[in-house]
Design a protein around this motif. Structure first.
Motif, PDB file in Angstrom:
ATOM      1  N   SER A  35      -0.125  10.966   4.044  1.00  0.00           N
ATOM      2  CA  SER A  35      -0.744  11.539   5.246  1.00  0.00           C
ATOM      3  C   SER A  35      -1.638  10.513   5.945  1.00  0.00           C
ATOM      4  O   SER A  35      -2.734  10.831   6.397  1.00  0.00           O
ATOM      5  CB  SER A  35      -1.547  12.796   4.893  1.00  0.00           C
ATOM      6  OG  SER A  35      -0.728  13.742   4.262  1.00  0.00           O
ATOM      7  N   GLN A  77      -9.054   6.029  -2.931  1.00  0.00           N
ATOM      8  CA  GLN A  77      -9.685   7.345  -2.823  1.00  0.00           C
ATOM      9  C   GLN A  77     -10.627   7.633  -3.993  1.00  0.00           C
ATOM     10  O   GLN A  77     -11.575   8.398  -3.849  1.00  0.00           O
ATOM     11  CB  GLN A  77      -8.635   8.446  -2.701  1.00  0.00           C
ATOM     12  CG  GLN A  77      -7.923   8.375  -1.366  1.00  0.00           C
ATOM     13  CD  GLN A  77      -7.023   9.553  -1.144  1.00  0.00           C
ATOM     14  OE1 GLN A  77      -6.381  10.052  -2.061  1.00  0.00           O
ATOM     15  NE2 GLN A  77      -6.977  10.015   0.089  1.00  0.00           N
ATOM     16  N   ARG A 123      -3.368   8.091   4.713  1.00  0.00           N
ATOM     17  CA  ARG A 123      -4.503   7.578   3.930  1.00  0.00           C
ATOM     18  C   ARG A 123      -3.992   6.724   2.778  1.00  0.00           C
ATOM     19  O   ARG A 123      -3.066   7.098   2.056  1.00  0.00           O
ATOM     20  CB  ARG A 123      -5.327   8.739   3.374  1.00  0.00           C
ATOM     21  CG  ARG A 123      -6.000   9.527   4.472  1.00  0.00           C
ATOM     22  CD  ARG A 123      -6.955  10.587   4.006  1.00  0.00           C
ATOM     23  NE  ARG A 123      -6.846  10.965   2.617  1.00  0.00           N
ATOM     24  CZ  ARG A 123      -7.010  12.194   2.166  1.00  0.00           C
ATOM     25  NH1 ARG A 123      -7.286  13.168   2.987  1.00  0.00           N
ATOM     26  NH2 ARG A 123      -6.912  12.458   0.892  1.00  0.00           N
ATOM     27  N   SER A 124      -4.641   5.586   2.573  1.00  0.00           N
ATOM     28  CA  SER A 124      -4.293   4.673   1.481  1.00  0.00           C
ATOM     29  C   SER A 124      -4.664   5.317   0.144  1.00  0.00           C
ATOM     30  O   SER A 124      -5.804   5.736  -0.053  1.00  0.00           O
ATOM     31  CB  SER A 124      -5.054   3.363   1.668  1.00  0.00           C
ATOM     32  OG  SER A 124      -4.837   2.528   0.562  1.00  0.00           O
ATOM     33  N   VAL A 125      -3.679   5.401  -0.774  1.00  0.00           N
ATOM     34  CA  VAL A 125      -3.935   6.003  -2.082  1.00  0.00           C
ATOM     35  C   VAL A 125      -3.726   5.022  -3.242  1.00  0.00           C
ATOM     36  O   VAL A 125      -4.152   5.279  -4.363  1.00  0.00           O
ATOM     37  CB  VAL A 125      -3.082   7.276  -2.304  1.00  0.00           C
ATOM     38  CG1 VAL A 125      -3.539   8.391  -1.379  1.00  0.00           C
ATOM     39  CG2 VAL A 125      -1.594   7.002  -2.115  1.00  0.00           C
ATOM     40  N   THR A 158       0.714   5.140   0.993  1.00  0.00           N
ATOM     41  CA  THR A 158      -0.112   6.043   1.779  1.00  0.00           C
ATOM     42  C   THR A 158       0.453   7.453   1.708  1.00  0.00           C
ATOM     43  O   THR A 158       1.656   7.643   1.518  1.00  0.00           O
ATOM     44  CB  THR A 158      -0.211   5.603   3.252  1.00  0.00           C
ATOM     45  OG1 THR A 158       1.095   5.603   3.819  1.00  0.00           O
ATOM     46  CG2 THR A 158      -0.828   4.228   3.396  1.00  0.00           C
ATOM     47  N   THR A 179       0.839  -1.188   0.000  1.00  0.00           N
ATOM     48  CA  THR A 179       0.000   0.000   0.000  1.00  0.00           C
ATOM     49  C   THR A 179       0.873   1.236   0.000  1.00  0.00           C
ATOM     50  O   THR A 179       1.854   1.311   0.738  1.00  0.00           O
ATOM     51  CB  THR A 179      -0.910   0.011   1.252  1.00  0.00           C
ATOM     52  OG1 THR A 179      -1.679  -1.186   1.279  1.00  0.00           O
ATOM     53  CG2 THR A 179      -1.834   1.209   1.249  1.00  0.00           C
TER      54      THR A 179
END
Length: 161
Positions: free
Chosen positions: A130, A149, A132-134, A128, A126
């Motif tokens: 910040s 996202q 959050r998974s992108v 990420t 994964t």
């Protein structure tokens, strides 16, 4: 005909690309991609070519009409989108494909140079930003990546020349 030109930078809707030369896609390639999002599937033919220090991505629909093209140069993406394109954000699609196409051994270095964190839990990798998974990929489904996202899943079938 492709009509609009937008210069996208690190503050755009997807995380940045790496500016390091080692992180540029190595080979010219063509792939059939199927983008699944919003309970739809959209097939595209995606061509990637290196020209000196830049990488060009061109997406065609099933009848060969250009849907968008993108030029990556020094970590900046210039995007031209057909007014008839009705798919997943092309910047996100190119960004995800860029990470999918990188050699596994350079992903960590490239992620760090782009300000992203690469995490591996089990077999899933994964990216990420910040916290959050992108972007998500697993060798168990190697021909596929996820863009959490955007709510998209992209299946990739590389084509031989």
């Amino acid at each position: 005909m492709i009509t609009s030109v937008v210069l996208l930078s690190a503050c755009a809707s997807v995380p940045p690309f790496s500016e390091r030369e080692v992180c540029a896609p190595a080979n010219d390639s063509t792939a059939r991609v199927t983008v699944a999002y919003n309970k739809r599937e959209q097939p595209l033919l995606l061509r990637t070519e290196r020209h000196n220090a830049q990488t060009v991505f061109v997406a065609l629909d099933t009848i060969g009409s250009p849907q968008f093209s993108a030029t990556l140069n020094a970590g900046q993406l210039q995007l031209d989108v057909s007014p008839w394109y009705r798919g997943l954000d092309p910047q996100a699609l190119v960004w995800g494909y860029y990470w999918w196409s990188l050699p596994k051994q350079t992903r960590k270095e490239c992620a760090e140079s782009a300000g992203l964190q690469l995490q591996q839990v089990g077999s899933t990798i994964t990216l990420t930003q910040s916290g959050r998974s992108v972007w998500r990929w697993s060798p168990l489904q190697a021909q596929q990546y996820h863009l959490p996202q955007q709510g998209g899943r992209v299946s990739v079938v590389p084509l031989k020349r």
